[in-house]
Motif scaffolding. Structure first.
Motif, mmCIF file in Angstrom:
data_model
loop_
_atom_site.group_PDB
_atom_site.id
_atom_site.type_symbol
_atom_site.label_atom_id
_atom_site.label_comp_id
_atom_site.label_asym_id
_atom_site.label_seq_id
_atom_site.Cartn_x
_atom_site.Cartn_y
_atom_site.Cartn_z
ATOM 1 N N UNK A 42 25.600 0.181 0.771
ATOM 2 C CA UNK A 42 26.488 1.165 1.416
ATOM 3 C C UNK A 42 26.266 1.174 2.923
ATOM 4 N N UNK A 43 25.021 1.203 3.314
ATOM 5 C CA UNK A 43 24.686 1.218 4.739
ATOM 6 C C UNK A 43 25.244 -0.011 5.450
ATOM 7 N N UNK A 44 25.023 -1.191 4.862
ATOM 8 C CA UNK A 44 25.471 -2.444 5.474
ATOM 9 C C UNK A 44 26.994 -2.500 5.555
ATOM 10 N N UNK A 45 27.667 -2.054 4.482
ATOM 11 C CA UNK A 45 29.133 -2.137 4.434
ATOM 12 C C UNK A 45 29.809 -1.108 5.346
ATOM 13 N N UNK A 46 29.266 0.131 5.358
ATOM 14 C CA UNK A 46 29.940 1.220 6.089
ATOM 15 C C UNK A 46 29.540 1.263 7.561
ATOM 16 N N UNK A 47 28.288 0.899 7.831
ATOM 17 C CA UNK A 47 27.781 0.997 9.212
ATOM 18 C C UNK A 47 27.218 -0.350 9.666
ATOM 19 N N UNK A 48 28.057 -1.355 9.799
ATOM 20 C CA UNK A 48 27.561 -2.705 10.125
ATOM 21 C C UNK A 48 26.870 -2.784 11.484
ATOM 22 N N UNK A 49 27.127 -1.811 12.367
ATOM 23 C CA UNK A 49 26.513 -1.852 13.695
ATOM 24 C C UNK A 49 25.307 -0.921 13.828
ATOM 25 N N UNK A 50 24.899 -0.334 12.735
ATOM 26 C CA UNK A 50 23.760 0.584 12.763
ATOM 27 C C UNK A 50 22.471 -0.158 13.096
ATOM 28 N N UNK A 51 21.578 0.539 13.777
ATOM 29 C CA UNK A 51 20.270 -0.061 14.084
ATOM 30 C C UNK A 51 19.432 -0.236 12.814
ATOM 31 N N UNK A 52 19.856 0.434 11.734
ATOM 32 C CA UNK A 52 19.116 0.309 10.482
ATOM 33 C C UNK A 52 19.526 -0.924 9.667
ATOM 34 N N UNK A 104 23.850 6.863 8.351
ATOM 35 C CA UNK A 104 23.242 5.545 8.170
ATOM 36 C C UNK A 104 21.744 5.681 7.907
ATOM 37 N N UNK A 105 21.089 6.604 8.672
ATOM 38 C CA UNK A 105 19.655 6.827 8.473
ATOM 39 C C UNK A 105 19.388 7.424 7.095
ATOM 40 N N UNK A 106 20.238 8.354 6.683
ATOM 41 C CA UNK A 106 20.059 8.983 5.370
ATOM 42 C C UNK A 106 20.151 7.948 4.255
ATOM 43 N N UNK A 107 21.173 7.080 4.337
ATOM 44 C CA UNK A 107 21.320 6.023 3.329
ATOM 45 C C UNK A 107 20.101 5.111 3.311
ATOM 46 N N UNK A 108 19.618 4.757 4.498
ATOM 47 C CA UNK A 108 18.469 3.861 4.580
ATOM 48 C C UNK A 108 17.246 4.489 3.914
ATOM 49 N N UNK A 109 16.961 5.765 4.265
ATOM 50 C CA UNK A 109 15.753 6.389 3.740
ATOM 51 C C UNK A 109 15.869 6.721 2.258
ATOM 52 N N UNK A 110 17.067 6.979 1.796
ATOM 53 C CA UNK A 110 17.242 7.115 0.347
ATOM 54 C C UNK A 110 16.923 5.791 -0.350
ATOM 55 N N UNK A 155 17.754 -2.777 6.594
ATOM 56 C CA UNK A 155 18.418 -2.673 5.295
ATOM 57 C C UNK A 155 18.493 -4.039 4.613
ATOM 58 N N UNK A 156 18.836 -5.074 5.393
ATOM 59 C CA UNK A 156 18.840 -6.436 4.831
ATOM 60 C C UNK A 156 17.441 -6.803 4.325
ATOM 61 N N UNK A 157 16.446 -6.452 5.124
ATOM 62 C CA UNK A 157 15.068 -6.766 4.762
ATOM 63 C C UNK A 157 14.673 -6.056 3.462
ATOM 64 N N UNK A 158 14.961 -4.765 3.384
ATOM 65 C CA UNK A 158 14.600 -3.997 2.182
ATOM 66 C C UNK A 158 15.445 -4.401 0.978
ATOM 67 N N UNK A 159 16.714 -4.728 1.226
ATOM 68 C CA UNK A 159 17.576 -5.218 0.147
ATOM 69 C C UNK A 159 16.972 -6.483 -0.463
ATOM 70 N N UNK A 160 16.503 -7.378 0.405
ATOM 71 C CA UNK A 160 15.853 -8.605 -0.077
ATOM 72 C C UNK A 160 14.639 -8.262 -0.935
ATOM 73 N N UNK A 161 13.894 -7.235 -0.504
ATOM 74 C CA UNK A 161 12.706 -6.842 -1.262
ATOM 75 C C UNK A 161 13.060 -6.294 -2.643
ATOM 76 N N UNK A 162 14.208 -5.618 -2.761
ATOM 77 C CA UNK A 162 14.587 -5.118 -4.098
ATOM 78 C C UNK A 162 14.756 -6.287 -5.070
#
Length: 650
Positions: free
Chosen positions: A130-140, A105-111, A144-151
């Protein structure tokens, strides 16, 4: 004792990190255990000593290649490079970690973050999803939602950005990022042009959060929204609030500048000038560069018709900001002022500046078109019709936009119309009506075609054109003016009743221009006179005399026709007095010619031939080149014949 040991450990770690900055790494790391080495690397990273952390992590990976913390260490290494701005190195490390399930989850986030920094928004979006779909309970996930919005926000897809920020707010309302997300939702509404929704969203933000900088920004956005909703007074109130509470000189400056524009729109020129001056002073003190100050001042002084000051403001803008994106507006403003002041050569120079630079600058296409139109009308004022038509033709040839083509053709037709080339104007108008029958300009073109036909004295064709306009465009803003010209058409056709009808309809309709209102009243009076209703005609002409805006040439004709009405009503004494008054007040006028003829005819019909002869001879003396001179010679001959002076009659 526990607290003491924890404090000692922190102090020891800090000492180790600081020591690493001063002495070779090996002095501290050669005897470290796996756990201690990782701990020091982690601590160096947490404290922002990324170069130190990189050296410890690299040492850790070399010494303990089989460590269970290997993936975690490399993830930390990638983050070090990320925060140092070395995104390619960071990306290379994160990408090599993708096959590992640990910290996936961290790897996906930082990528995603690395691609976001590289402005590869599509790839960043893929990793966040991918992060949101595969790891919905991740602390990231919240991040991820925040950065997705920024994209989406960076791509100006504000609808999707708002949706992603809303997801963050709904799923993680207590997260630290929720305040920014709340603000960004309101900002998205603003950029989507949903100004009323934006105002409500920013007001809700202000009631929920108290961060001062963002509050000032919120007030500014509310002000901007009211400005675009054309509620300039309320906009000014919120600009003032933003300027009052902000610590950011740029926000204060923009608020004062925008207050200048708001009060300009409200016609409060003193206040507008005050805030433009305050903005200029602040910009000078804080070295904030802004061409908008001088554009605002130029617009203000133009509205005040203080053209020298307006020109000075435009010159200042162009001098201080030679590469300004506002250059086209500045030159257009200069050109328009020179045009208004009939300084046509300078106007042409300024319009041509836009043409020269605008040909290389697609951002100013609309202003470029206005420059060509300005050139065309300026050339017309100078009597250079061919150059004017060339300018219109250039707009026509350089655009695929249907509305721009129609506008260029319409103005070309108007140009021919205004220089009296009515046949050419009609040809252009016919072209527009046949090729673009459903355009926004069609009713106007139909109207102008009718006018051109009327000026060519093609009365029946003009009548048909005006009737077509009435039938096809029942809501046209030109309908009332058409009624006046229909009155003119029927007057020329000697259909006095219809002339009366349309004159009255025009005078009863709104809006109407003062000039045509006077013309219509005069026409109404003439029509009643022609219908032998001299009493009503006299009333109309006498009312016209009370109008202070009555043009001098029409004043003479009105006074003449009052005399004619008195004659028709059998009131000879006031009629003669009226004609004598016309001769005295306007001795060299067309009205005076008519007065001579009326008096001559009156005295001839009353067999006072000497007086009739006197008036006819005076006519010949005063107007030797008059259009009706042959008629006067004929009447004078009759008068001599009646007075038995046959030689003179011959």
């Amino acid at each position: 004792m526990v607290k003491f040991l924890r404090g000692f450990q922190k102090a020891f770690l800090l000492l180790v990190v600081m020591g690493a900055l001063l002495f070779p790494l090996d002095a501290y790391a050669q005897n470290e255990t796996e756990k201690e080495l990782f701990l020091i690397a982690q601590k160096s990273f947490d404290d922002g000593f990324y170069d130190v952390a990189i050296r410890y992590i690299q040492k850790f990976v070399e010494q303990f290649p089989q460590s269970e913390k290997n993936v975690q260490a490399k993830l930390l290494l990638g983050q070090c490079y990320f925060f140092k701005g070395q995104y390619l190195k960071a990306f290379d490390i994160f990408e090599k970690l993708l096959p590992y399930s640990e910290f996936k989850d961290a790897t996906l986030f930082w990528l995603g973050e690395t691609h976001l920094k590289g402005e590869d928004y599509k790839q960043a979006e893929d990793y966040y999803r991918q992060l949101i779909d595969i790891y919905p309970n991740s602390t990231y996930v919240p991040q991820a939602y925040h950065s997705l919005a920024w994209t989406h926000f960076e791509r100006k897809d504000y609808f999707k950005a708002k949706e992603a920020f809303m997801n963050l707010l709904q799923k993680f309302p207590a997260h630290l990022l929720s305040e920014e997300a709340f603000f960004k939702v309101a900002e998205c509404e603003y950029f989507l042009g949903q100004y009323e929704s934006a105002i409500q969203a920013f007001l809700k933000y202000l009631t929920k959060y108290s961060q001062l900088d963002r509050q000032a920004q919120a007030y500014f956005y509310i002000a901007e929204s009211y400005y675009y909703l054309q509620d300039f007074l309320t906009a000014g109130t919120y600009y003032a609030k933003a300027a009052e509470i902000s610590y950011d000189p740029h926000v204060i400056f923009m608020s004062k500048l925008s207050m200048g524009w708001s009060y300009l729109k409200l016609g409060k020129y003193d206040l507008s000038e005050k805030y433009f001056n305050e903005a200029e002073k602040l910009a000078t003190e804080r070295k904030i560069l802004s061409d908008d100050i001088y554009l605002g001042k130029a617009n203000l002084y133009s509205e005040m018709e203080n053209y020298p000051q307006a020109l000075m403001a435009y010159e200042t803008l162009l001098e201080k900001f030679p590469q300004s994106l506002r250059f086209a507006e500045a030159y257009l403003g200069k050109a328009n002022i020179h045009y208004l002041q009939e300084n046509y050569d300078e106007a042409i120079k300024a319009y041509q500046k836009i043409v020269e630079r605008g040909a290389r600058d697609s951002q100013h296409q609309e202003i470029l078109e206005k420059a060509y139109y300005g050139l065309a009308w300026t050339y017309l004022k100078k009597g250079q019709t061919d150059l004017a038509i060339q300018s219109f033709q250039h707009v026509l040839d350089s655009t695929e936009n249907k509305m721009v083509k129609i506008s260029a053709l319409t103005q070309m037709g108007d140009a021919y119309h205004d220089v009296g080339e009515f046949e050419k104007a009609i040809t252009i108008y016919d072209r527009i009506l046949s090729k673009y029958p459903d355009s926004l300009y069609t009713d106007y073109v139909q109207f102008r075609q009718g006018l051109a036909l009327l000026k060519l004295n093609r009365v029946e064709a003009a009548l048909l054109s005006f009737q077509t306009l009435q039938a096809n465009f029942p809501t046209s803003k030109h309908l009332n003016e058409v009624r006046y010209y229909l009155a003119v058409v029927y007057f020329q056709k000697r259909d006095w009743s219809q002339a009366v009808r349309y004159s009255q309809e025009y005078l009863g309709g709104l809006p109407r221009s003062n000039t045509l209102a006077i013309e219509a009243q005069y026409l109404l009076g003439l029509s009643h006179f022609s219908l032998k209703d001299s009493s009503k005609a006299l009333t109309i002409f006498q009312e016209l005399l009370k109008d202070p805006s009555l043009p001098p040439t029409m004043l003479q004709l009105v006074e003449l026709n009052i005399g004619k009405c008195f004659f028709e009503l059998g009131q000879m004494k006031p009629a003669i007095q009226q004609f004598e008054m016309v001769l005295q007040k306007y001795p060299d006028s067309v009205a005076a010619q008519e007065a001579f003829l009326e008096l001559g005819e009156y005295y001839f019909s009353n067999q006072d031939f000497l007086k009739a002869i006197s008036y006819y001879e005076k006519f010949l003396q005063q107007f030797p080149g008059a259009e009706r001179i042959s008629w006067v010679y004929y009447e004078l001959g009759r008068a001599y014949q009646a007075h038995e002076e046959l030689d003179r009659a011959v």
